[in-house]
Design a protein around this motif. Structure first.
Motif, PDB file in Angstrom:
ATOM      1  N   VAL A 102       0.841  -1.198   0.000  1.00 17.39           N
ATOM      2  CA  VAL A 102       0.000   0.000   0.000  1.00 17.39           C
ATOM      3  C   VAL A 102       0.875   1.247   0.000  1.00 17.39           C
ATOM      4  CG1 VAL A 102      -1.607   1.359   1.415  1.00 17.39           C
ATOM      5  CG2 VAL A 102      -2.014  -1.073   1.050  1.00 17.39           C
ATOM      6  N   GLU A 103       1.918   1.233   0.818  1.00 17.70           N
ATOM      7  CA  GLU A 103       2.821   2.382   0.881  1.00 17.70           C
ATOM      8  C   GLU A 103       3.515   2.611  -0.460  1.00 17.70           C
ATOM      9  OE1 GLU A 103       4.801   3.971   4.913  1.00 17.70           O
ATOM     10  OE2 GLU A 103       5.446   1.993   4.250  1.00 17.70           O
ATOM     11  N   GLN A 104       3.930   1.540  -1.096  1.00 15.88           N
ATOM     12  CA  GLN A 104       4.579   1.658  -2.405  1.00 15.88           C
ATOM     13  C   GLN A 104       3.605   2.197  -3.443  1.00 15.88           C
ATOM     14  OE1 GLN A 104       5.839  -2.387  -2.755  1.00 15.88           O
ATOM     15  NE2 GLN A 104       7.874  -2.002  -1.924  1.00 15.88           N
ATOM     16  N   LYS A 130       1.318   9.257  -5.779  1.00 15.83           N
ATOM     17  CA  LYS A 130       1.648  10.624  -5.384  1.00 15.83           C
ATOM     18  C   LYS A 130       2.738  11.202  -6.290  1.00 15.83           C
ATOM     19  CE  LYS A 130       1.602  11.732  -0.929  1.00 15.83           C
ATOM     20  NZ  LYS A 130       2.058  11.921   0.476  1.00 15.83           N
ATOM     21  N   GLU A 131       3.721  10.376  -6.624  1.00 19.26           N
ATOM     22  CA  GLU A 131       4.790  10.824  -7.512  1.00 19.26           C
ATOM     23  C   GLU A 131       4.234  11.162  -8.895  1.00 19.26           C
ATOM     24  OE1 GLU A 131       9.154   9.420  -9.210  1.00 19.26           O
ATOM     25  OE2 GLU A 131       7.920   7.974  -8.135  1.00 19.26           O
ATOM     26  N   SER A 132       3.350  10.319  -9.410  1.00 19.91           N
ATOM     27  CA  SER A 132       2.757  10.556 -10.731  1.00 19.91           C
ATOM     28  C   SER A 132       1.930  11.838 -10.760  1.00 19.91           C
ATOM     29  CB  SER A 132       1.870   9.378 -11.130  1.00 19.91           C
ATOM     30  OG  SER A 132       2.644   8.220 -11.281  1.00 19.91           O
ATOM     31  N   VAL A 133       1.125  12.039  -9.730  1.00 28.90           N
ATOM     32  CA  VAL A 133       0.309  13.254  -9.660  1.00 28.90           C
ATOM     33  C   VAL A 133       1.219  14.478  -9.544  1.00 28.90           C
ATOM     34  CG1 VAL A 133      -1.358  14.529  -8.248  1.00 28.90           C
ATOM     35  CG2 VAL A 133      -1.719  12.105  -8.724  1.00 28.90           C
ATOM     36  N   ASN A 144       4.421  19.646  -9.391  1.00 28.61           N
ATOM     37  CA  ASN A 144       4.685  19.909  -7.976  1.00 28.61           C
ATOM     38  C   ASN A 144       5.859  19.039  -7.525  1.00 28.61           C
ATOM     39  OD1 ASN A 144       4.637  20.011  -5.146  1.00 28.61           O
ATOM     40  ND2 ASN A 144       2.417  20.275  -5.089  1.00 28.61           N
ATOM     41  N   GLU A 145       7.028  19.636  -7.394  1.00 25.51           N
ATOM     42  CA  GLU A 145       8.231  18.880  -7.039  1.00 25.51           C
ATOM     43  C   GLU A 145       8.163  18.314  -5.624  1.00 25.51           C
ATOM     44  OE1 GLU A 145      11.960  20.753  -7.921  1.00 25.51           O
ATOM     45  OE2 GLU A 145      11.162  21.635  -9.754  1.00 25.51           O
ATOM     46  N   ARG A 146       7.517  19.053  -4.717  1.00 26.78           N
ATOM     47  CA  ARG A 146       7.412  18.559  -3.350  1.00 26.78           C
ATOM     48  C   ARG A 146       6.590  17.272  -3.296  1.00 26.78           C
ATOM     49  NH1 ARG A 146       4.688  21.519   1.872  1.00 26.78           N
ATOM     50  NH2 ARG A 146       5.230  19.873   3.327  1.00 26.78           N
ATOM     51  N   MET A 147       5.475  17.246  -4.012  1.00 29.32           N
ATOM     52  CA  MET A 147       4.633  16.053  -4.026  1.00 29.32           C
ATOM     53  C   MET A 147       5.372  14.881  -4.672  1.00 29.32           C
ATOM     54  SD  MET A 147       0.797  15.460  -5.566  1.00 29.32           S
ATOM     55  CE  MET A 147      -0.016  16.509  -4.377  1.00 29.32           C
ATOM     56  N   THR A 148       6.129  15.169  -5.716  1.00 22.55           N
ATOM     57  CA  THR A 148       6.926  14.129  -6.368  1.00 22.55           C
ATOM     58  C   THR A 148       7.930  13.540  -5.389  1.00 22.55           C
ATOM     59  OG1 THR A 148       6.673  15.258  -8.488  1.00 22.55           O
ATOM     60  CG2 THR A 148       8.442  13.646  -8.331  1.00 22.55           C
ATOM     61  N   ALA A 149       8.598  14.401  -4.636  1.00 25.14           N
ATOM     62  CA  ALA A 149       9.580  13.948  -3.654  1.00 25.14           C
ATOM     63  C   ALA A 149       8.910  13.142  -2.536  1.00 25.14           C
ATOM     64  CB  ALA A 149      10.327  15.139  -3.076  1.00 25.14           C
ATOM     65  N   GLU A 150       7.740  13.582  -2.092  1.00 26.29           N
ATOM     66  CA  GLU A 150       7.017  12.837  -1.066  1.00 26.29           C
ATOM     67  C   GLU A 150       6.629  11.447  -1.578  1.00 26.29           C
ATOM     68  OE1 GLU A 150       3.681  15.209   0.112  1.00 26.29           O
ATOM     69  OE2 GLU A 150       4.932  16.659   1.191  1.00 26.29           O
ATOM     70  N   GLY A 151       6.268  11.368  -2.828  1.00 26.66           N
ATOM     71  CA  GLY A 151       5.932  10.079  -3.419  1.00 26.66           C
ATOM     72  C   GLY A 151       7.119   9.133  -3.429  1.00 26.66           C
ATOM     73  N   GLN A 160       7.529   5.561  -1.369  1.00 24.11           N
ATOM     74  CA  GLN A 160       7.968   4.324  -2.017  1.00 24.11           C
ATOM     75  C   GLN A 160       9.164   3.735  -1.284  1.00 24.11           C
ATOM     76  OE1 GLN A 160       8.194   4.197  -6.409  1.00 24.11           O
ATOM     77  NE2 GLN A 160       7.287   6.250  -6.316  1.00 24.11           N
ATOM     78  N   ALA A 161      10.094   4.585  -0.885  1.00 21.21           N
ATOM     79  CA  ALA A 161      11.283   4.117  -0.169  1.00 21.21           C
ATOM     80  C   ALA A 161      10.897   3.492   1.173  1.00 21.21           C
ATOM     81  CB  ALA A 161      12.262   5.260   0.034  1.00 21.21           C
ATOM     82  N   LYS A 162       9.939   4.088   1.860  1.00 21.31           N
ATOM     83  CA  LYS A 162       9.467   3.522   3.130  1.00 21.31           C
ATOM     84  C   LYS A 162       8.862   2.137   2.907  1.00 21.31           C
ATOM     85  CE  LYS A 162       8.344   7.872   5.428  1.00 21.31           C
ATOM     86  NZ  LYS A 162       7.205   8.693   5.921  1.00 21.31           N
ATOM     87  N   GLY A 163       8.072   2.005   1.864  1.00 22.94           N
ATOM     88  CA  GLY A 163       7.473   0.710   1.543  1.00 22.94           C
ATOM     89  C   GLY A 163       8.524  -0.324   1.195  1.00 22.94           C
ATOM     90  N   ASN A 164       9.526   0.096   0.436  1.00 22.52           N
ATOM     91  CA  ASN A 164      10.619  -0.818   0.081  1.00 22.52           C
ATOM     92  C   ASN A 164      11.395  -1.243   1.321  1.00 22.52           C
ATOM     93  OD1 ASN A 164       9.953  -0.618  -2.628  1.00 22.52           O
ATOM     94  ND2 ASN A 164      11.459   0.963  -3.050  1.00 22.52           N
ATOM     95  N   ALA A 165      11.635  -0.304   2.237  1.00 19.04           N
ATOM     96  CA  ALA A 165      12.368  -0.628   3.467  1.00 19.04           C
ATOM     97  C   ALA A 165      11.567  -1.590   4.334  1.00 19.04           C
ATOM     98  CB  ALA A 165      12.674   0.653   4.242  1.00 19.04           C
TER      99      ALA A 165
END
Length: 57
Positions: free
Chosen positions: A11-13, A19-22, A28-35, A39-44
């Motif tokens: 779900v996190e991924q 979020k990155e796609s939107v 919106n670079e901030r939203m891209t970075a948050e996405g 994803q990194a949290k989900g991968n971890a």
């Protein structure tokens, strides 16, 4: 991997990818970075559970 943790990781991924796609679509670079961060949290989370599974067996 525990079922709930596996689900949380996926779900996190997925949330991060959306979020990155939107963020890219609206410029919106901030939203891209948050996405990417989501994803990194989900991968971890998934990597942690994979290690736990490996050590159990």
């Amino acid at each position: 991997m525990s079922g709930t943790e596996k689900t949380k990781a996926h779900v996190e991924q997925a949330k991060g990818k959306a979020k990155e796609s939107v963020g890219r679509a609206v410029g919106n670079e901030r939203m891209t970075a948050e996405g990417r961060t989501d994803q990194a949290k989900g991968n971890a989370r998934q990597a942690k559970e994979d290690i736990k599974d490996t050590l159990r067996h």
